[in-house]
Design an enzyme around this catalytic site. Sequence first.
Site: not given
Length: 374
Positions: A100-102, A294-295
Amino acid sequence: MSAPKFRLAPNDGPVLSVVDMHTGGEPLRIVLSGAPVPSGSTLLEKRRWVRENMDWVRRVLMLEPRGHRDMYGALLVPSEEAQAQLGVLFMHNAGYSTMCGHAIIALGRFAIDYGLVDPQSPETPLTIHCPCGLVRAYVSYSGGRSGRVRFHSVPAFTLCTDVTVDVPGHGRVVVDVAYGGAFYAFVSAERFGLDVCSSRTRDLVDAATAVSDAVKAQVNISHPDSEDLAFLYGTILTDGADAYSEEPTANICVFADSQELGWIVNFEKSRLNPETVQTFLGIQLDSVDRSPTGSGVTARIALQYYKGLIQLEETRTFKSGATDSLFTGKAVKETVCGDYRAVIVEVSGQAHYIGTASFTLESDDPLKDGFLLK
């Protein structure tokens, strides 16, 4: 009359304390205390143990009445990797994601502000162990305040391009599938007569969910490192502007893991009556990412690089079709993942704090474990 003094509400169950943040509008609820320490020698073993033994934490914090369909969470856990300062498991309305990028962007600030790492100016390095692997974040720090965060992804690659799937109601649709810590299908919203920035969110969700269901049924998803990573996490509808440009390109991510839903239903069958099981089966667990994802940005950069549309160190700006919030992304290095040609992608964004809370449970509350409306 003076204001009443703050204290915990009456309760006879666990108390879960959290910090709430958002990155580009996408929420993140970080568990501070109250959750058991998961068992397992590796992070993926801990992820499986949490699913099987303490899923109540996810349900209580992600679902109503304390959360909502689009809530996202982070549970900090010990990591077996010596170089990792943090280990984390990600949770949402349907289960547990691998990346999870965020959340990484939010956790970068959180780690400094809550004393988990010592700050360095102008930038603090931080290694976070996610289920997909080690992610290296860099948190700007100046004047005693944390700020923007950039991170370097796990190896990101393109699984397949120009794959035709039969999508009920839409006919044959050509999609690409790429990995950025999680697998996503990509297709232009124009294929459905939609615009990611101006069309109704419900129409975008319906189209993306139909694509996800078709890809899950018709495309073999595999990952060279672990079968725990081998599932489609969602579909990202784009504006079709994949060639390099200094102008932002917009997308919207609709994610839901039907494999996780199947696990939840099987796990709960022993406790739930048949009507409740059917309610689970009837729930659409699609969630709309408020951020550019993000991802998803990572996977989209990998896809554009694979197609020769961008070069190393060419920075692109990605805009959320839901909130207009912005991330930047660029491929910084070539690498491999199994037999796949891959890249390390740098994603940058800004997270903000919302507040803190302590959630209580009462044993006689019939909805204490959480619920979602169909």
